[in-house]
Design a protein around this motif. Structure first.
Motif, PDB file in Angstrom:
ATOM      1  N   ASP A 163      37.615 -10.507  80.308  1.00  0.00           N
ATOM      2  CA  ASP A 163      37.586 -10.154  81.717  1.00  0.00           C
ATOM      3  C   ASP A 163      37.646  -8.635  81.867  1.00  0.00           C
ATOM      4  OD1 ASP A 163      40.194  -9.582  81.036  1.00  0.00           O
ATOM      5  OD2 ASP A 163      41.097 -10.923  82.497  1.00  0.00           O
ATOM      6  N   GLU A 164      37.671  -8.157  83.078  1.00  0.00           N
ATOM      7  CA  GLU A 164      37.703  -6.723  83.354  1.00  0.00           C
ATOM      8  C   GLU A 164      38.954  -6.068  82.763  1.00  0.00           C
ATOM      9  OE1 GLU A 164      36.182  -3.128  85.057  1.00  0.00           O
ATOM     10  OE2 GLU A 164      35.310  -5.036  84.498  1.00  0.00           O
ATOM     11  N   LEU A 179      42.132  -2.428  79.121  1.00  0.00           N
ATOM     12  CA  LEU A 179      43.143  -2.315  78.063  1.00  0.00           C
ATOM     13  C   LEU A 179      42.572  -1.659  76.810  1.00  0.00           C
ATOM     14  CD1 LEU A 179      44.908  -5.759  78.472  1.00  0.00           C
ATOM     15  CD2 LEU A 179      45.796  -3.511  79.139  1.00  0.00           C
ATOM     16  N   GLN A 180      41.330  -1.985  76.495  1.00  0.00           N
ATOM     17  CA  GLN A 180      40.682  -1.337  75.336  1.00  0.00           C
ATOM     18  C   GLN A 180      40.574   0.168  75.568  1.00  0.00           C
ATOM     19  OE1 GLN A 180      37.072  -3.634  75.166  1.00  0.00           O
ATOM     20  NE2 GLN A 180      37.930  -5.131  73.728  1.00  0.00           N
ATOM     21  N   SER A 214      48.530  -6.934  84.986  1.00  0.00           N
ATOM     22  CA  SER A 214      47.255  -6.579  85.610  1.00  0.00           C
ATOM     23  C   SER A 214      46.476  -7.835  85.981  1.00  0.00           C
ATOM     24  CB  SER A 214      46.422  -5.693  84.684  1.00  0.00           C
ATOM     25  OG  SER A 214      47.043  -4.443  84.504  1.00  0.00           O
ATOM     26  N   ARG A 215      46.520  -8.814  85.101  1.00  0.00           N
ATOM     27  CA  ARG A 215      45.834 -10.073  85.397  1.00  0.00           C
ATOM     28  C   ARG A 215      46.533 -10.821  86.537  1.00  0.00           C
ATOM     29  NH1 ARG A 215      44.940  -9.643  79.665  1.00  0.00           N
ATOM     30  NH2 ARG A 215      42.678  -9.535  79.328  1.00  0.00           N
ATOM     31  N   LEU A 216      47.852 -10.846  86.519  1.00  0.00           N
ATOM     32  CA  LEU A 216      48.583 -11.491  87.619  1.00  0.00           C
ATOM     33  C   LEU A 216      48.244 -10.829  88.954  1.00  0.00           C
ATOM     34  CD1 LEU A 216      52.152 -12.183  86.175  1.00  0.00           C
ATOM     35  CD2 LEU A 216      50.413 -13.868  86.821  1.00  0.00           C
ATOM     36  N   HIS A 217      48.175  -9.516  88.935  1.00  0.00           N
ATOM     37  CA  HIS A 217      47.854  -8.779  90.156  1.00  0.00           C
ATOM     38  C   HIS A 217      46.459  -9.153  90.677  1.00  0.00           C
ATOM     39  CE1 HIS A 217      47.936  -5.523  93.046  1.00  0.00           C
ATOM     40  NE2 HIS A 217      46.764  -5.106  92.575  1.00  0.00           N
ATOM     41  N   ARG A 218      45.495  -9.211  89.788  1.00  0.00           N
ATOM     42  CA  ARG A 218      44.127  -9.567  90.182  1.00  0.00           C
ATOM     43  C   ARG A 218      44.031 -11.015  90.658  1.00  0.00           C
ATOM     44  NH1 ARG A 218      39.914  -6.088  87.970  1.00  0.00           N
ATOM     45  NH2 ARG A 218      40.928  -4.168  87.301  1.00  0.00           N
TER      46      ARG A 218
END
Length: 166
Positions: A5-6, A11-12, A30-34
């Motif tokens: 995902d984005e 993160l990379q 970050s994923r929870l936020h999205r």
């Protein structure tokens, strides 16, 4: 294997820019936020289709879950919706004007007030929760029941851990 995902790309890039830092917390939050942003949009649409604001749903949901006669104290509403008593008073006033709730005398305490859901409030919250469960099921449609259960378990653990750090 899970599709990237984005956040994976972000993160990379961070890892290349700052290899000295552990970005695993960002991988989670970050994923929870999205996901929360997408969930808020879906919830907003579900409640709007039912004729309710999010905050109205929150209050009516507490009353609906309380069971017949769908009546609780303002103290319970404040606690369960995590708002101040002043905010709750304002919300109840607005919901009374809309015919969603009424204030009643507490039979156990002559000075106390209870908030009771009206038939209109019950109809709207029932429609809203039907819309909500359908919208949230659609968001999770790419996951198996076992994956959902595992995720729910992990999120419960995360919630407990985060709450303990407050």
């Amino acid at each position: 294997m899970t599709k990237a995902d984005e956040v994976t790309r972000i993160l990379q890039e961070w890892s290349q820019s700052r290899p000295d830092l552990d970005f695993s917390p960002l991988a989670v939050f970050s994923r929870l936020h999205r996901v929360a942003k997408q969930l808020n949009r879906a919830r907003g649409a579900a409640f709007e289709d039912a004729g309710l604001e999010l905050w109205e749903f929150d209050v009516l949901a507490v009353l609906r879950r309380a069971g017949a006669p769908h009546r609780v104290s303002t103290k319970v509403l404040v606690s369960e919706t995590m708002v101040t008593s002043g905010t709750m008073t304002n919300r109840i006033d607005r919901m009374v004007r809309r015919g969603l709730v009424v204030r009643t005398q507490n039979p156990d305490d002559g000075r106390g007030v209870l908030v009771e859901m009206t038939a209109t409030g019950r109809d709207l919250v029932d429609r809203a929760v039907e819309n909500l469960t359908a919208a949230e099921a659609a968001l999770l449609s790419g996951m198996t029941r076992a994956e959902r259960d595992r995720l729910a378990s992990l999120l419960t653990k995360l919630s407990v851990v985060v709450s303990a750090n407050e």
